[in-house]
Every structure is written in structure tokens, then in C-alpha cells.
Write a protein that holds these residues in place. Structure first.
Motif, mmCIF file in Angstrom:
data_model
loop_
_atom_site.group_PDB
_atom_site.id
_atom_site.type_symbol
_atom_site.label_atom_id
_atom_site.label_comp_id
_atom_site.label_asym_id
_atom_site.label_seq_id
_atom_site.Cartn_x
_atom_site.Cartn_y
_atom_site.Cartn_z
ATOM 1 N N ARG A 1 116.433 -31.244 8.506
ATOM 2 C CA ARG A 1 117.047 -29.925 8.674
ATOM 3 C C ARG A 1 116.112 -28.850 8.137
ATOM 4 O O ARG A 1 115.238 -29.125 7.319
ATOM 5 C CB ARG A 1 118.398 -29.856 7.957
ATOM 6 C CG ARG A 1 119.423 -30.847 8.513
ATOM 7 C CD ARG A 1 120.761 -30.760 7.802
ATOM 8 N NE ARG A 1 121.711 -31.726 8.339
ATOM 9 C CZ ARG A 1 122.466 -31.541 9.398
ATOM 10 N NH1 ARG A 1 122.396 -30.377 10.038
ATOM 11 N NH2 ARG A 1 123.290 -32.470 9.837
ATOM 12 N N GLY A 2 116.342 -27.618 8.593
ATOM 13 C CA GLY A 2 115.544 -26.507 8.110
ATOM 14 C C GLY A 2 114.062 -26.754 8.281
ATOM 15 O O GLY A 2 113.600 -27.296 9.292
ATOM 16 N N PRO A 3 113.264 -26.384 7.294
ATOM 17 C CA PRO A 3 111.807 -26.535 7.415
ATOM 18 C C PRO A 3 111.352 -27.988 7.417
ATOM 19 O O PRO A 3 110.185 -28.273 7.707
ATOM 20 C CB PRO A 3 111.284 -25.801 6.165
ATOM 21 C CG PRO A 3 112.416 -25.849 5.199
ATOM 22 C CD PRO A 3 113.667 -25.781 6.018
ATOM 23 N N LEU A 4 112.242 -28.925 7.088
ATOM 24 C CA LEU A 4 111.861 -30.336 7.049
ATOM 25 C C LEU A 4 111.731 -30.949 8.438
ATOM 26 O O LEU A 4 111.125 -32.004 8.597
ATOM 27 C CB LEU A 4 112.888 -31.131 6.237
ATOM 28 C CG LEU A 4 113.062 -30.714 4.778
ATOM 29 C CD1 LEU A 4 114.173 -31.521 4.123
ATOM 30 C CD2 LEU A 4 111.753 -30.893 4.016
ATOM 31 N N VAL A 5 112.296 -30.296 9.452
ATOM 32 C CA VAL A 5 112.269 -30.853 10.807
ATOM 33 C C VAL A 5 110.835 -31.064 11.277
ATOM 34 O O VAL A 5 110.481 -32.126 11.808
ATOM 35 C CB VAL A 5 113.030 -29.941 11.787
ATOM 36 C CG1 VAL A 5 112.744 -30.343 13.228
ATOM 37 C CG2 VAL A 5 114.521 -30.030 11.515
ATOM 38 N N GLN A 6 109.987 -30.068 11.088
ATOM 39 C CA GLN A 6 108.608 -30.199 11.537
ATOM 40 C C GLN A 6 107.884 -31.285 10.759
ATOM 41 O O GLN A 6 107.094 -32.055 11.325
ATOM 42 C CB GLN A 6 107.880 -28.862 11.401
ATOM 43 C CG GLN A 6 108.407 -27.797 12.346
ATOM 44 C CD GLN A 6 107.579 -26.532 12.292
ATOM 45 O OE1 GLN A 6 106.484 -26.506 11.745
ATOM 46 N NE2 GLN A 6 108.098 -25.459 12.875
ATOM 47 N N ALA A 7 108.140 -31.390 9.461
ATOM 48 C CA ALA A 7 107.472 -32.403 8.648
ATOM 49 C C ALA A 7 107.801 -33.811 9.127
ATOM 50 O O ALA A 7 106.931 -34.691 9.171
ATOM 51 C CB ALA A 7 107.862 -32.241 7.180
#
Length: 331
Positions: A42-48
Motif C-alpha cells: 500500500r502507499g509508497p510500498l507498492v512500487q518497492a
């Protein structure tokens, strides 16, 4: 302080430094493991999360460091982390057993055309060389639609459901066999459209095919739209009509929403063929970002996957994905 006392103090300090170094190396990998296994993208973790295969390979380094420095507790955590991450991604490089489908072969190619800037001649060459039966395209524009037919696509794949639009939102399906019940729908997220139709292949049951293109989570504010679009993809129907979703999903097999969709009754063709770790999106414009696998061909579990391969497509930041399938025989 005696020499012995100084030596003892130095050894203690070195051990503390070694322990701290091990835990500093182990902690990020352990946190990534929890993130991946818990489906907390979720949030900025999706790209990671998209880079989990690289994290899995890198997880061996903390393990090696902990073993070399003989830090047992850190080594145990590092080993568990490496096993979990590698266990999640390594099967994608191993071909899986396939159902005994006895119907005709079907070759499907999907390609994101990057606002119609992809090389149309290269796409035609892929269709002709690999005797493609179905072509699914995304970011499909009026200009490239005209150029593809000028180069002979209308003769190669005469049946089509097309929705060309200026920019990134267009979608299309081309086929060698008749396409019935055709149309397109617009996703709510970034308004990408998805062309669909029911393919009539001689000797096989009808197959619903859709050119998938959910929103991209390129920024935090787009993550809700990304999740909405993935939830809105048509699920598989294990007891009903055969279904294939092919396109740019803007998600990898490490993203929970895509795994949830697959769990309805799909198989990722590249994963099933042992080619699931091949990157399909660069970008190839000089950015220091390693390739990730966001383009997929999802097929009904009753369909056998014979092979899957990825091909460069000049002009696009995506690579084309070709899946060779065998359909069940018509009853």
C-alpha cells in the motif's frame, strides 16, 4: 589498563560492531519479507514490492555476512528471510505441470505500444514470424492502428475489436479467428480502456479474451485507483467459459491484488512456463531502474501453457509477451 585488558575491551568492541553490522544488514531484508508475505503493498510500498526478486537475490548477502562473522541469531533470521523470499520467487523460473488439454494450439501476443510510439514494423514481424493468432494491445492510438493495417495486419489478423484513442487510454484486440460479443470498457482508475471479445477457435470451446490495462501506481495518490482497477478485472470462471486476460497489469506476481485475481482460477503463462522472472518493463531510457515483470498473459487453468517468451519492442518502454497455449477440446 593492562595489555590483556585492552585486548579484551577491543575484542568486545569488535564483537559489538560485528553484531550491529549483521543486524543492520538483516533487518531490511526481514522487513521486506514481512511486507511481501503479509501482502502489505500500500502507499509508497507498492512500487518497492515490484522489485522483490532483486530483494530475494540480495537476501543472501546478509546471510553470508552473518555466517562469516559467526553471529548465530542474525544468521538464523537471515536464513529464514532468504528462504521465504527465494521460496516466493524461485518457482517462477521452473516450468509447472500442465493440464491435459487436447484442443487446438493458440498463440497470443500482448504489447503496450507506449502511446502508439512502438515500432509497428517490429510488431508486424512478431505476428508474422510467430504465427500469432491473437494480438492484444494497450496505449493504442488511431495513428498506429492505421499504420499496422498499412503494413498488412488486416490480412494477418482480420478479426478485431478496436478502441484507438489519442494518448495512453486506447485498447485493441486482433485475431485470426472470429471475435464475437466484442466491445470495450473503461476502467475507473486512470480511464484506460480494455477491449474484449469471445474468440471462436475451431475445435475448442469459446474463449473470452480481454486486453487488460489497470491504472499504474506511479504515485501514492494513484494507488487506490490501481487497486480498484485490479479488483475490477474479470475473474476466471472455472466452471464456466474459458477466459484469458492479457496486457499491461502494472503489477507483478508479488503484488497481492494480482495474486488475488489469479486465485480466481487463472495461471500466469510465463510463471507456468518457467519464464516468470523475465522483465517486461524497463524503463529503457537511461534510468537506473532494473526491469520488472508487469506484463502478463493470464489464462484459465484448464488451458495448457506450452511456452512463454518476451521480445523487445523498439519505441516502447515495455516488451511484448508471447504465450503459446493449448486449449481444451470442444465437447
Amino acid at each position: 589498563m593492562t595489555d590483556k585488558e585492552r585486548s579484551t575491551a577491543r575484542n568486545r568492541r569488535n564483537r559489538r560492531i560485528a553484531t550491529a553490522a549483521c543486524w543492520l544488514a538483516v533487518t531490511p531484508a526481514a522487513a521486506w519479507t514481512v511486507l511481501r508475505l503479509a501482502g502489505s503493498d500500500r502507499g509508497p510500498l507498492v512500487q518497492a514490492v515490484a522489485f522483490t526478486p532483486y530483494a530475494a537475490a540480495g537476501s543472501l548477502l546478509p546471510l553470508a555476512l552473518s555466517l562469516a562473522l559467526r553471529r548465530r541469531a542474525a544468521a538464523v533470521v537471515a536464513a529464514a528471510t532468504a528462504l521465504a523470499l527465494i521460496g516466493a520467487v524461485a518457482p517462477r523460473a521452473i516450468a509447472a505441470p500442465q493440464p491435459a488439454a487436447g484442443g487446438p494450439a493458440l498463440r497470443l501476443l500482448t504489447a503496450n505500444l507506449l502511446k502508439g510510439e512502438a515500432d509497428p514494423a517490429r510488431l508486424i514481424d512478431l505476428v508474422r514470424t510467430h504465427r500469432v493468432d491473437v494480438l492484444a494491445v494497450q496505449e493504442f492510438t488511431p495513428e498506429i492502428a492505421t499504420e499496422l493495417d498499412r503494413l498488412g495486419l488486416d490480412a494477418l489478423l482480420p478479426h478485431r475489436v478496436l478502441n484507438p484513442e489519442v494518448g495512453t487510454t486506447g485498447s485493441g484486440l486482433y485475431a485470426r479467428f472470429p471475435l464475437g460479443e466484442g466491445g470495450f470498457r473503461r476502467n475507473p482508475g486512470f480511464l484506460f480502456t480494455q477491449a474484449y471479445g469471445t474468440l471462436a477457435v475451431p475445435g475448442a470451446p469459446p474463449v473470452r479474451v480481454e486486453s487488460a490495462h489497470p491504472a499504474a501506481p506511479y504515485a501514492v495518490h494513484m494507488v487506490p485507483e490501481w487497486r480498484t482497477d485490479l479488483r475490477g478485472q474479470p475473474p476466471a470462471t472455472p466452471r464456466g467459459r474459458l477466459s484469458i486476460l492479457a496486457g499491461d497489469f502494472n503489477a507483478t506476481l508479488d503484488h497481492a491484488p494480482l495474486r488475488t485475481l489469479i486465485d480466481t482460477g487463472y495461471v500466469d503463462a510465463a510463471d507456468a512456463a518457467g519464464a516468470g522472472l523475465v522483465g517486461t518493463w524497463g524503463p529503457y531510457d537511461g534510468d537506473l531502474i532494473p526491469p520488472v515483470t508487469i506484463d502478463h498473459v493470464l489464462v484459465d487453468r484448464r488451458i495448457a501453457v506450452r511456452s512463454a517468451a518476451v521480445y523487445a519492442l523498439p519505441g516502447s518502454d515495455h516488451r511484448a509477451v508471447l504465450a503459446e497455449l493449448r486449449l481444451p477440446a470442444a465437447v
